[in-house]
Design an enzyme around this catalytic site. Structure first.
Site, PDB file in Angstrom:
ATOM      1  N   ASP A 109       0.771  -1.000  -0.294  1.00  0.00           N
ATOM      2  CA  ASP A 109      -0.028   0.011  -0.044  1.00  0.00           C
ATOM      3  C   ASP A 109       0.903   1.273  -0.081  1.00  0.00           C
ATOM      4  OD1 ASP A 109      -2.255   1.789  -0.190  1.00  0.00           O
ATOM      5  OD2 ASP A 109      -2.676   1.261   2.191  1.00  0.00           O
TER       6      ASP A 109
ATOM      7  N   SER B 190      -4.936   8.496   5.974  1.00  0.00           N
ATOM      8  CA  SER B 190      -4.404   7.472   5.074  1.00  0.00           C
ATOM      9  C   SER B 190      -3.128   8.148   4.115  1.00  0.00           C
ATOM     10  CB  SER B 190      -5.247   6.585   4.173  1.00  0.00           C
ATOM     11  OG  SER B 190      -5.823   5.962   4.738  1.00  0.00           O
ATOM     12  N   GLY B 191      -2.113   7.462   4.039  1.00  0.00           N
ATOM     13  CA  GLY B 191      -0.992   8.107   3.308  1.00  0.00           C
ATOM     14  C   GLY B 191      -0.148   8.747   4.030  1.00  0.00           C
TER      15      GLY B 191
HETATM   16  N1  ARG Z   1      -7.771   3.569   5.133  1.00  0.00           N
HETATM   17  C1  ARG Z   1      -8.071   4.879   5.962  1.00  0.00           C
HETATM   18  C2  ARG Z   1      -7.786   5.983   5.036  1.00  0.00           C
HETATM   19  O1  ARG Z   1      -8.112   5.875   3.913  1.00  0.00           O
HETATM   20  C3  ARG Z   1      -7.069   4.995   7.153  1.00  0.00           C
HETATM   21  C4  ARG Z   1      -7.520   3.925   7.948  1.00  0.00           C
HETATM   22  C5  ARG Z   1      -6.669   3.955   9.345  1.00  0.00           C
HETATM   23  N2  ARG Z   1      -7.658   3.354  10.379  1.00  0.00           N
HETATM   24  C6  ARG Z   1      -6.857   3.003  11.660  1.00  0.00           C
HETATM   25  N3  ARG Z   1      -7.804   2.564  12.455  1.00  0.00           N
HETATM   26  N4  ARG Z   1      -5.744   3.573  12.057  1.00  0.00           N
HETATM   27  O2  ARG Z   1      -7.810   7.130   5.447  1.00  0.00           O
END
Ligand code: ARG
Length: 271
Positions: free
Chosen positions: A115, A211-212
């Site tokens: 990812d 994310s990222g």
């Molecule tokens: N996939 C999520 C995003 O697109 C981030 C999720 C992180 N989740 C967590 N429980 N730390 O922003």
């Protein structure tokens, strides 16, 4: 002949991982609002003018983010990179066009591995204390369980919540893969491409919209990018810590992509 200065040369200042505009005194769940210059490598990635994901500045031309942020949206013209920002809605904030988006060829939306993605900026960033690159870790560098690191972003402040207008951040401990793969935690889902961070009791975590963005650890006053926010079950839930793309695992991919691009684009241009 009198010898000149015998003092050893001062070590050269690090070209990454410092935050010259931050003085200690003065969707993240359970965190605090960040101060200007506290996370100068943090960027906000806007897709059709909306904050979608976070990212980290690794060089003046390259932003590191998560593949799931750009997969299916890999048209560079739809994105802008906002740098040096703490509040989302400031006018005149520096925003930059994107020239190219590369995600890991083995990334699949249904999988959790690989990812990772890179965005190449159309113009180079100027570093000024509020905009600074973070260091990549060294090959094979180990980050121990319990090391306290920082997560930051404009993501939701609760599960299913809205993204935040202010950049938020929280300190979280790294967890070992062994701890994170326990039956009551992620039961073997954690691969060598991932690193977990957070609290098994819950309460503090990254969330949707983060994310990222960076999982950053300070190592003798140099900040290193240890992870990029990837996934989790819910946010800040008991036994469900945040899962981050493990940067040490991705180093050769990162270097290959940057070198290939640099070689393709004008080899005679300045850096
Ligand atoms: N996939 C999520 C995003 O697109 C981030 C999720 C992180 N989740 C967590 N429980 N730390 O922003």
């Amino acid at each position: 002949m009198p010898r000149a200065d015998l003092r050893p040369l001062a070590p050269p200042p690090s070209e990454c991982g410092s935050r010259p505009q931050y003085t200690q005194s003065t969707r993240i769940v359970g965190g605090n609002i960040s101060k200007p210059g506290q996370f100068p490598w943090q960027v906000s990635l806007h897709f059709s003018s909306e904050h979608l994901c976070g990212g980290s500045i690794v060089t003046s031309r390259w932003i590191l983010t998560a593949a799931h942020c750009v997969y299916g949206f890999a048209d560079p013209f739809m994105w802008t990179v906002h740098v040096g920002l703490t509040e989302q809605q400031v006018h005149g904030a520096q925003s930059l066009p994107v020239e190219q988006i590369i995600y890991h060829a083995r990334y699949r939306p249904k999988g959790l591995d690989y990812d990772i993605a890179l965005m190449k900026l159309a113009t180079a960033l100027n570093f000024n204390g509020f905009v600074e690159p973070i260091c990549l870790p060294n090959h094979g560098e180990e980050f121990e369980e319990g090391t306290m690191c920082w997560i930051s972003g404009w993501g939701a402040t609760e599960s299913e919540g809205e993204t935040s207008l202010a950049l938020r951040s929280a300190m979280v401990p790294l967890l070992s893969t062994k701890t994170c793969n326990q039956p009551e935690v992620y039961q073997g889902l954690i691969s060598s491409w991932m690193i977990c961070a957070g609290y098994l009791e819950g309460g503090t975590d990254s969330c949707q919209g983060d994310s990222g963005g960076p999982l950053a650890c300070e190592d003798s006053s140099v900040w290193k990018l240890v992870g990029a926010t990837s996934w989790g079950i819910g946010c800040a839930m008991k036994n469900k810590p945040g899962v981050y793309t493990r940067i040490t695992q991705s180093l050769s991919w990162i270097r290959q992509q940057m070198e290939r691009e640099e070689a393709l684009s004008s080899p005679t241009s300045d850096n």
